[in-house]
Scaffold this active site. Structure first.
Site, PDB file in Angstrom:
ATOM      1  NE  ARG A 258     -84.016   0.883  10.256  1.00 13.09           N
ATOM      2  CZ  ARG A 258     -84.497  -0.294   9.894  1.00 13.09           C
ATOM      3  NH1 ARG A 258     -85.740  -0.415   9.494  1.00 13.09           N
ATOM      4  NH2 ARG A 258     -83.733  -1.357   9.919  1.00 13.09           N
ATOM      5  CE1 TYR A 259     -88.751   4.503   9.414  1.00 14.05           C
ATOM      6  CE2 TYR A 259     -88.864   2.364  10.483  1.00 14.05           C
ATOM      7  CZ  TYR A 259     -88.779   3.119   9.334  1.00 14.05           C
ATOM      8  OH  TYR A 259     -88.727   2.508   8.117  1.00 14.05           O
TER       9      TYR A 259
ATOM     10  NE  ARG B 232     -92.910   3.635  12.701  1.00 10.97           N
ATOM     11  CZ  ARG B 232     -92.473   4.727  12.079  1.00 10.97           C
ATOM     12  NH1 ARG B 232     -92.213   5.833  12.761  1.00 10.97           N
ATOM     13  NH2 ARG B 232     -92.285   4.730  10.773  1.00 10.97           N
TER      14      ARG B 232
ATOM     15  CB  CYS C 206     -90.281 -19.241  13.528  1.00 11.85           C
ATOM     16  SG  CYS C 206     -89.764 -17.520  13.465  1.00 11.85           S
TER      17      CYS C 206
ATOM     18  CB  CYS D 167     -90.004 -17.903   6.357  1.00 12.35           C
ATOM     19  SG  CYS D 167     -91.579 -17.692   7.173  1.00 12.35           S
TER      20      CYS D 167
ATOM     21  CB  CYS E 134     -86.240 -15.878   7.597  1.00 14.82           C
ATOM     22  SG  CYS E 134     -86.097 -14.888   9.097  1.00 14.82           S
TER      23      CYS E 134
ATOM     24  NE  ARG F 279     -85.498  -9.077  12.367  1.00 11.12           N
ATOM     25  CZ  ARG F 279     -86.801  -8.887  12.569  1.00 11.12           C
ATOM     26  NH1 ARG F 279     -87.558  -9.877  12.990  1.00 11.12           N
ATOM     27  NH2 ARG F 279     -87.337  -7.710  12.368  1.00 11.12           N
TER      28      ARG F 279
ATOM     29  CG  ASP G 176     -85.244  -7.297   3.559  1.00 16.07           C
ATOM     30  OD1 ASP G 176     -85.499  -6.250   2.953  1.00 16.07           O
ATOM     31  OD2 ASP G 176     -85.738  -7.607   4.657  1.00 16.07           O
TER      32      ASP G 176
ATOM     33  CG  ASP H 256     -86.794  -2.489   5.633  1.00 13.08           C
ATOM     34  OD1 ASP H 256     -86.254  -1.386   5.899  1.00 13.08           O
ATOM     35  OD2 ASP H 256     -87.402  -3.168   6.479  1.00 13.08           O
TER      36      ASP H 256
ATOM     37  CE  LYS I  14     -91.164  -1.931   7.591  1.00 12.16           C
ATOM     38  NZ  LYS I  14     -90.455  -1.464   8.805  1.00 12.16           N
TER      39      LYS I  14
HETATM   40  C1  LIG Z   1     -90.752  -1.847   9.994  1.00  9.53           C
HETATM   41  C2  LIG Z   1     -90.133  -1.267  11.153  1.00  9.53           C
HETATM   42  C3  LIG Z   1     -90.871  -0.449  12.012  1.00  9.53           C
HETATM   43  C4  LIG Z   1     -92.322  -0.129  11.788  1.00  9.53           C
HETATM   44  O1  LIG Z   1     -92.520   0.613  10.637  1.00  9.53           O
HETATM   45  P1  LIG Z   1     -93.975   1.056  10.224  1.00  9.53           P
HETATM   46  O2  LIG Z   1     -93.804   1.686   8.883  1.00  9.53           O
HETATM   47  O3  LIG Z   1     -94.444   2.007  11.277  1.00  9.53           O
HETATM   48  O4  LIG Z   1     -94.825  -0.179  10.198  1.00  9.53           O
HETATM   49  C5  LIG Z   1     -90.226   0.086  13.105  1.00  9.53           C
HETATM   50  N1  LIG Z   1     -88.939  -0.165  13.342  1.00  9.53           N
HETATM   51  C6  LIG Z   1     -88.196  -0.928  12.522  1.00  9.53           C
HETATM   52  C7  LIG Z   1     -86.774  -1.137  12.827  1.00  9.53           C
HETATM   53  C8  LIG Z   1     -88.779  -1.521  11.407  1.00  9.53           C
HETATM   54  O5  LIG Z   1     -88.048  -2.293  10.590  1.00  9.53           O
END
Ligand SMILES: *Cc1c(COP(=O)(O)O)cnc(C)c1O
Length: 431
Positions: free
Chosen positions: A123-124, A127, A136, A140, A143, A145, A304, A341, A348
């Site tokens: 998504r980002y 990363r 798990c 939880c 959760c 998910r 969430d 989120d 986020k």
């Molecule tokens: C939370 C998350 C991340 C990491 O986000 P950071 O703000 O860098 O900790 C990366 N990808 C997804 C899909 C996430 O939900």
């Protein structure tokens, strides 16, 4: 089960276990094998009898969302007031989970939509989230998910894991990989080492993060062998999930110390949960205790919109109130970032109290945590350095080495609107 129940009783009452019992109790595989997955043992442990009607509803809840509670985590419950116990509320099925609110979504974070290959959520820009496990140690109840975790049909296969690694290899922009699940530490050491080795071979992966709740619900998972394996990777970070100060036990301290002594930085992500930790005093205690264990509070999540979580959700105002009670009142590095989120895959979004009250062309008006209103005078002359993204020809040495020429394509979001080099004046939603 009988033996496990006896040991839980002893532990609950702070009785010392004999050597033989202690060996079992501290064996993480024994803990998992003896995890509580049905209602009856809980009645036995807590000395309660559910009505037949309640038992049936609870069973229906378990059909929808599995339950597993490690004997260790179970032993933290206060049997005299279990209904209000934060450990009980996080781990024991509640029929309110069957309630579906209009706002609920199956995949609120659009993790599936943002998934180029099974198991990867990208998504980002730099990363990815890599779902490497579907189980798990403890499920939880809150959760996000919930629909997938514990479901046998969603277990990542070896070939899918390899596809995930291939995807990361093929995308040089990925510099940070989050191993998540389920719980990444539910994988056997060997599998984990395989994944970490594969990631270590990829030059562009600079950081690997591992998300796990085992230090909280199964601290014995942090064995010397595991720490030896993990300690070999010098770019590994661990994020865990403590929600209540009660979870920070001596057993946990030992587990965390093993991780930190082997050089692994440990962070914590909490979820704001109604009647579990939606209290400024509890949160302050939690973050203070975390930093005393050398765990850095990272995020505080607004709960969430996943199905079956309505009874855990709080107002956003409660979260802001908690943040107000932390900043300034305790060590800055104990203060997490409170985030929502965004549903639909928005990612986020940090939310916080407002500290900037007003501003003019050369002054800002601020307030601090005590309510003192103050001003900061900005410089009369601040030359704006117009930036054309050509780092090679920049007269400043703001970075070591030269970064080269960035393309406009790489600049996205609000950053693009603010940039000197871009003529975009509005961002239009792509829906
Ligand atoms: C939370 C998350 C991340 C990491 O986000 P950071 O703000 O860098 O900790 C990366 N990808 C997804 C899909 C996430 O939900």
């Amino acid at each position: 089960m009988k033996e496990a129940i006896d040991l839980i009783h002893l532990s609950m009452n702070n009785k010392k276990l004999d050597d033989e019992a202690l060996v079992k109790w501290t064996d993480w595989k024994w803990q998992i094998k003896n995890s509580i997955r049905t209602i009856e043992p809980i009645e036995d442990i807590l000395g309660i009898t559910f009505s037949e009607e309640k038992r049936q509803t609870l069973k229906r809840t378990l059909d929808a969302f599995p339950m597993a509670i490690t004997p260790y985590y179970m032993s933290l419950i206060d049997p005299n007031d279990y209904e209000n116990d934060p450990v009980f509320k996080q781990s024991f099925a509640d029929m309110r989970e069957l309630y579906k609110s209009e706002a609920d979504m199956v995949d609120p974070l659009a993790e599936d939509q943002n998934s180029p290959v099974p198991g990867i959520t990208h998504r980002y820009p730099d990363r990815v989230l890599f779902h490497v496990s579907n189980v798990c140690a403890m499920y939880c109840r809150h959760c996000t998910r919930k629909r997938k975790v514990g479901d046998k049909d969603s277990i990542p296969t070896r070939s899918n894991l390899i596809k995930g690694i291939e995807y990361i290899k093929d995308h040089p922009e990925i510099r940070d990989v989050l191993l998540s699940g389920g719980d990444a530490l539910m994988l056997p050491d060997k599998h984990l080492a395989f994944l970490l080795d594969e990631l270590a071979k990829i030059d562009h992966v600079e950081v690997v993060r591992l998300g796990t709740r085992t230090p909280v619900v199964l601290p014995f998972r942090i064995t010397n062998e595991l720490v030896q394996t993990l300690g070999k990777y010098d770019n590994l970070w661990i994020n865990t999930h403590f929600n209540h100060p009660k979870e920070l036990t001596p057993e946990v301290k030992t587990a965390i110390q093993k991780l930190t002594k082997s050089g692994i930085p440990v962070g914590n992500q909490s979820v704001l949960l109604a009647e579990v930790n939606d209290c400024p005093q509890i949160m302050k205690k939690l973050v203070q205790k975390l930093v005393s264990f050398r765990v850095r509070p990272y995020y505080l999540y607004q709960c969430d919109l996943s199905e079956g979580l309505e009874h855990f959700r709080t107002s956003v105002g409660k979260g802001i109130e908690i943040m107000e009670s932390l900043r300034g009142h305790t060590s800055g590095f104990a203060v997490p970032t409170y985030v929502i989120d965004a549903p639909g895959g928005g990612g986020k979004i940090p939310v916080s109290p407002n500290y900037l009250i007003s501003q003019s062309s050369n002054k800002v008006v601020l307030r601090n945590y005590e309510g003192v209103i103050t001003t900061y005078k900005e410089p009369d002359r601040y030359e704006n350095n117009s930036c054309d993204l050509d780092c090679n020809n920049c007269h400043l040495q703001l970075t070591e080495g030269k970064l080269g020429k960035l393309s406009n394509q790489e600049v996205v979001g609000i950053k693009k609107l603010l940039a000197d080099y871009d003529e975009t004046i509005t961002l239009k939603p792509g829906v």
